[in-house]
Design a protein around this motif. Structure first.
Motif, PDB file in Angstrom:
ATOM      1  N   ASP A   9      15.501 -19.743  36.245  1.00 50.74           N
ATOM      2  CA  ASP A   9      14.301 -19.955  37.027  1.00 50.74           C
ATOM      3  C   ASP A   9      14.302 -20.773  38.069  1.00 50.74           C
ATOM      4  OD1 ASP A   9      13.126 -18.214  35.093  1.00 50.74           O
ATOM      5  OD2 ASP A   9      12.122 -19.991  33.952  1.00 50.74           O
ATOM      6  N   LEU A  10      14.884 -21.883  38.136  1.00 46.95           N
ATOM      7  CA  LEU A  10      14.931 -23.024  38.968  1.00 46.95           C
ATOM      8  C   LEU A  10      15.777 -22.393  40.328  1.00 46.95           C
ATOM      9  CD1 LEU A  10      14.175 -25.807  40.005  1.00 46.95           C
ATOM     10  CD2 LEU A  10      16.204 -26.631  38.961  1.00 46.95           C
ATOM     11  N   ALA A  11      16.925 -21.879  40.008  1.00 45.89           N
ATOM     12  CA  ALA A  11      17.706 -21.179  41.043  1.00 45.89           C
ATOM     13  C   ALA A  11      17.214 -19.843  41.721  1.00 45.89           C
ATOM     14  CB  ALA A  11      19.078 -20.700  40.328  1.00 45.89           C
ATOM     15  N   ALA A  12      16.524 -19.415  40.954  1.00 48.54           N
ATOM     16  CA  ALA A  12      15.786 -18.047  41.532  1.00 48.54           C
ATOM     17  C   ALA A  12      14.733 -18.125  42.408  1.00 48.54           C
ATOM     18  CB  ALA A  12      15.363 -17.174  40.272  1.00 48.54           C
ATOM     19  N   ARG A  13      13.818 -19.183  42.144  1.00 48.16           N
ATOM     20  CA  ARG A  13      12.575 -19.479  43.045  1.00 48.16           C
ATOM     21  C   ARG A  13      13.076 -19.250  44.559  1.00 48.16           C
ATOM     22  NH1 ARG A  13       8.198 -22.157  40.444  1.00 48.16           N
ATOM     23  NH2 ARG A  13       8.331 -22.533  38.370  1.00 48.16           N
ATOM     24  N   ALA A  38       1.565 -13.395  50.397  1.00 46.13           N
ATOM     25  CA  ALA A  38       2.917 -13.245  50.762  1.00 46.13           C
ATOM     26  C   ALA A  38       3.700 -13.060  49.296  1.00 46.13           C
ATOM     27  CB  ALA A  38       3.544 -14.513  51.419  1.00 46.13           C
ATOM     28  N   GLN A  39       4.875 -12.238  49.597  1.00 43.98           N
ATOM     29  CA  GLN A  39       5.712 -12.095  48.393  1.00 43.98           C
ATOM     30  C   GLN A  39       7.171 -12.553  48.746  1.00 43.98           C
ATOM     31  OE1 GLN A  39       5.850  -8.207  46.087  1.00 43.98           O
ATOM     32  NE2 GLN A  39       3.449  -8.098  46.231  1.00 43.98           N
ATOM     33  N   ALA A  40       7.955 -12.780  47.572  1.00 49.31           N
ATOM     34  CA  ALA A  40       9.310 -13.108  47.957  1.00 49.31           C
ATOM     35  C   ALA A  40      10.266 -12.617  46.760  1.00 49.31           C
ATOM     36  CB  ALA A  40       9.468 -14.451  48.315  1.00 49.31           C
ATOM     37  N   GLU A  41      11.346 -11.948  46.784  1.00 56.60           N
ATOM     38  CA  GLU A  41      12.330 -11.881  45.591  1.00 56.60           C
ATOM     39  C   GLU A  41      12.879 -13.325  45.070  1.00 56.60           C
ATOM     40  OE1 GLU A  41      15.081  -9.095  46.768  1.00 56.60           O
ATOM     41  OE2 GLU A  41      13.534  -7.354  47.104  1.00 56.60           O
ATOM     42  N   SER A  42      12.938 -13.010  43.787  1.00 55.65           N
ATOM     43  CA  SER A  42      13.380 -14.371  43.079  1.00 55.65           C
ATOM     44  C   SER A  42      14.188 -13.858  41.747  1.00 55.65           C
ATOM     45  CB  SER A  42      12.167 -15.250  42.744  1.00 55.65           C
ATOM     46  OG  SER A  42      11.165 -14.582  41.879  1.00 55.65           O
ATOM     47  N   PRO A  43      15.186 -13.162  42.117  1.00 54.85           N
ATOM     48  CA  PRO A  43      15.956 -12.500  40.932  1.00 54.85           C
ATOM     49  C   PRO A  43      16.864 -13.638  40.105  1.00 54.85           C
ATOM     50  CG  PRO A  43      17.114 -12.015  42.990  1.00 54.85           C
ATOM     51  CD  PRO A  43      15.956 -12.788  43.337  1.00 54.85           C
ATOM     52  N   TRP A  44      16.996 -13.417  38.990  1.00 50.35           N
ATOM     53  CA  TRP A  44      17.876 -14.124  38.078  1.00 50.35           C
ATOM     54  C   TRP A  44      19.306 -13.662  38.537  1.00 50.35           C
ATOM     55  CZ3 TRP A  44      16.362 -14.128  32.241  1.00 50.35           C
ATOM     56  CH2 TRP A  44      15.311 -15.079  31.996  1.00 50.35           C
ATOM     57  N   HIS A  45      20.225 -14.541  38.754  1.00 48.31           N
ATOM     58  CA  HIS A  45      21.575 -14.182  38.773  1.00 48.31           C
ATOM     59  C   HIS A  45      22.453 -14.777  37.691  1.00 48.31           C
ATOM     60  CE1 HIS A  45      21.340 -11.973  42.580  1.00 48.31           C
ATOM     61  NE2 HIS A  45      20.497 -12.894  43.391  1.00 48.31           N
ATOM     62  N   ASP A  85      -1.781 -26.116  36.510  1.00 46.60           N
ATOM     63  CA  ASP A  85      -0.503 -25.460  36.439  1.00 46.60           C
ATOM     64  C   ASP A  85      -0.856 -24.729  34.871  1.00 46.60           C
ATOM     65  OD1 ASP A  85       1.995 -24.223  36.062  1.00 46.60           O
ATOM     66  OD2 ASP A  85       3.115 -25.919  35.244  1.00 46.60           O
ATOM     67  N   LEU A  86      -1.233 -23.247  35.183  1.00 46.70           N
ATOM     68  CA  LEU A  86      -1.544 -22.344  33.873  1.00 46.70           C
ATOM     69  C   LEU A  86      -0.350 -22.182  33.117  1.00 46.70           C
ATOM     70  CD1 LEU A  86      -3.965 -20.188  35.963  1.00 46.70           C
ATOM     71  CD2 LEU A  86      -4.584 -22.244  34.774  1.00 46.70           C
ATOM     72  N   GLY A  87      -0.594 -22.110  31.997  1.00 44.11           N
ATOM     73  CA  GLY A  87       0.455 -21.923  30.917  1.00 44.11           C
ATOM     74  C   GLY A  87       1.879 -22.672  31.282  1.00 44.11           C
ATOM     75  N   CYS A  88       1.579 -23.980  31.308  1.00 43.81           N
ATOM     76  CA  CYS A  88       2.444 -24.900  31.808  1.00 43.81           C
ATOM     77  C   CYS A  88       3.677 -24.907  31.192  1.00 43.81           C
ATOM     78  CB  CYS A  88       1.915 -26.367  32.015  1.00 43.81           C
ATOM     79  SG  CYS A  88       1.635 -27.102  30.332  1.00 43.81           S
ATOM     80  N   GLY A  89       3.691 -24.420  29.640  1.00 44.12           N
ATOM     81  CA  GLY A  89       5.022 -24.770  28.828  1.00 44.12           C
ATOM     82  C   GLY A  89       5.347 -26.122  28.735  1.00 44.12           C
ATOM     83  N   THR A  90       6.870 -26.352  28.990  1.00 45.79           N
ATOM     84  CA  THR A  90       7.441 -27.695  28.978  1.00 45.79           C
ATOM     85  C   THR A  90       7.345 -28.378  30.093  1.00 45.79           C
ATOM     86  OG1 THR A  90       9.560 -27.122  28.992  1.00 45.79           O
ATOM     87  CG2 THR A  90       8.884 -27.110  27.023  1.00 45.79           C
ATOM     88  N   GLY A  91       6.537 -27.883  31.246  1.00 46.13           N
ATOM     89  CA  GLY A  91       6.552 -28.629  32.488  1.00 46.13           C
ATOM     90  C   GLY A  91       7.472 -28.068  33.458  1.00 46.13           C
ATOM     91  N   ALA A  92       8.079 -26.835  33.465  1.00 42.59           N
ATOM     92  CA  ALA A  92       9.139 -26.561  34.289  1.00 42.59           C
ATOM     93  C   ALA A  92       8.734 -26.397  35.858  1.00 42.59           C
ATOM     94  CB  ALA A  92       9.633 -25.184  34.085  1.00 42.59           C
ATOM     95  N   THR A  93       7.163 -25.966  36.034  1.00 48.02           N
ATOM     96  CA  THR A  93       6.944 -25.844  37.232  1.00 48.02           C
ATOM     97  C   THR A  93       6.849 -27.120  37.943  1.00 48.02           C
ATOM     98  OG1 THR A  93       5.352 -23.869  36.612  1.00 48.02           O
ATOM     99  CG2 THR A  93       4.907 -25.073  38.797  1.00 48.02           C
TER     100      THR A  93
END
Length: 262
Positions: free
Chosen positions: A15-19, A188-195, A39-47
């Motif tokens: 996720d971090l590499a893809a943003r 605005a949109q941007a691609e953020s694919p996992w590799h 932060d909606l649906g924050c989980g463990t704080g990744a955002t």
């Protein structure tokens, strides 16, 4: 709807590499000089881990999740400096958006319904930065004869109800952009694919296991065999899993409404 802390930790490096970095920086700028990030649906704080370093000192965070265990993990990551709100994400009217200068969500929009996104667009008067929505695209190298059929079945499953109505799945970013644009937001949109390469074999194995199960549930007869082949080949496989980030910045009417509330 819910995810284990182990899965969230496993996917976080991808996720971090893809943003998209440019869109992230624009989101930080849109939050203003004295930001309050909800932060909606924050989980463990990744955002928070992805963005906190980019905000000025003194930035405030409000973590929102329906899982108290994940909220506790997120609070520990943020050093206890974030406000914690245990809330049902399904209830748009109850979301604690008051005072927000930026609303964030990661890997959330593809799990919610069109009605949920429309209701959020109705309520928002602050910028929204929603990252890492799955877009339906998967590429594998080397290829497998079943790849296309499995992707089709998985995408069908992604549109099933995840607890918030029929999920948008691969349509999430596009539909969110439409609803927000209709409310006067500049989107605005941007691609953020996992590799994902052989160095992330553990993630590949977990990912293909989940894809195979979902595809099987959607009726793909060869899904489990495909999953086993993919897991056995993870050390020699590269894959691209498509995602999209969006940033929606309110127009003048939304900004005036926000100041009126304050």
């Amino acid at each position: 709807m819910g995810f284990s802390a182990d899965w969230l930790a496993l996917r976080e490096p991808a996720d971090l590499a893809a943003r998209d970095g440019a869109l992230l920086r624009r989101a930080v700028q849109a939050a203003g000089p004295e930001p309050l990030i909800v932060d909606l649906g924050c989980g463990t704080g990744a955002t928070w881990r992805a963005m906190a370093q980019h905000f000025p000192k003194g930035a405030r965070w409000r973590f929102v999740d329906n899982d108290p265990a994940l909220l506790a993990l997120a609070a520990a990551v943020a050093g206890g400096g974030a406000e914690l709100v245990e809330a049902d994400i399904a209830d748009i009217d109850a979301l604690p958006l008051q005072g927000a200068t930026l609303v964030t969500a990661s890997a959330l929009l593809d799990l919610v319904s069109d009605a949920w996104v429309q209701a959020l667009a109705e309520r928002l008067n602050a910028p929204l930065y929603a990252a890492l929505s799955y877009d339906g695209i998967m590429h594998w190298s080397p290829q497998d004869p079943e790849d296309a059929a499995i992707t089709h079945a998985f995408n069908h499953h992604q549109r099933s109800d995840k607890g918030l109505g029929p999920a948008l799945g691969p349509d999430a970013a596009g539909r969110a952009a439409q609803h927000l644009g209709a409310k006067g937001f500049d989107v605005a949109q941007a691609e953020s694919p996992w590799h994902i390469g052989p160095d992330m074999a553990e993630l590949q194995i977990a990912l293909t296991s989940g894809i195979a199960q979902a595809a099987a549930d959607a009726g793909a007869q060869n899904a489990r065999d495909w999953g086993q082949r993919r897991q056995m080949a993870a050390q020699n496989t590269r894959c691209t899993i498509g995602h999209l980030d969006i940033l929606a910045i309110p127009g003048r009417a939304q900004i005036e409404a926000r100041h009126a509330v304050r």
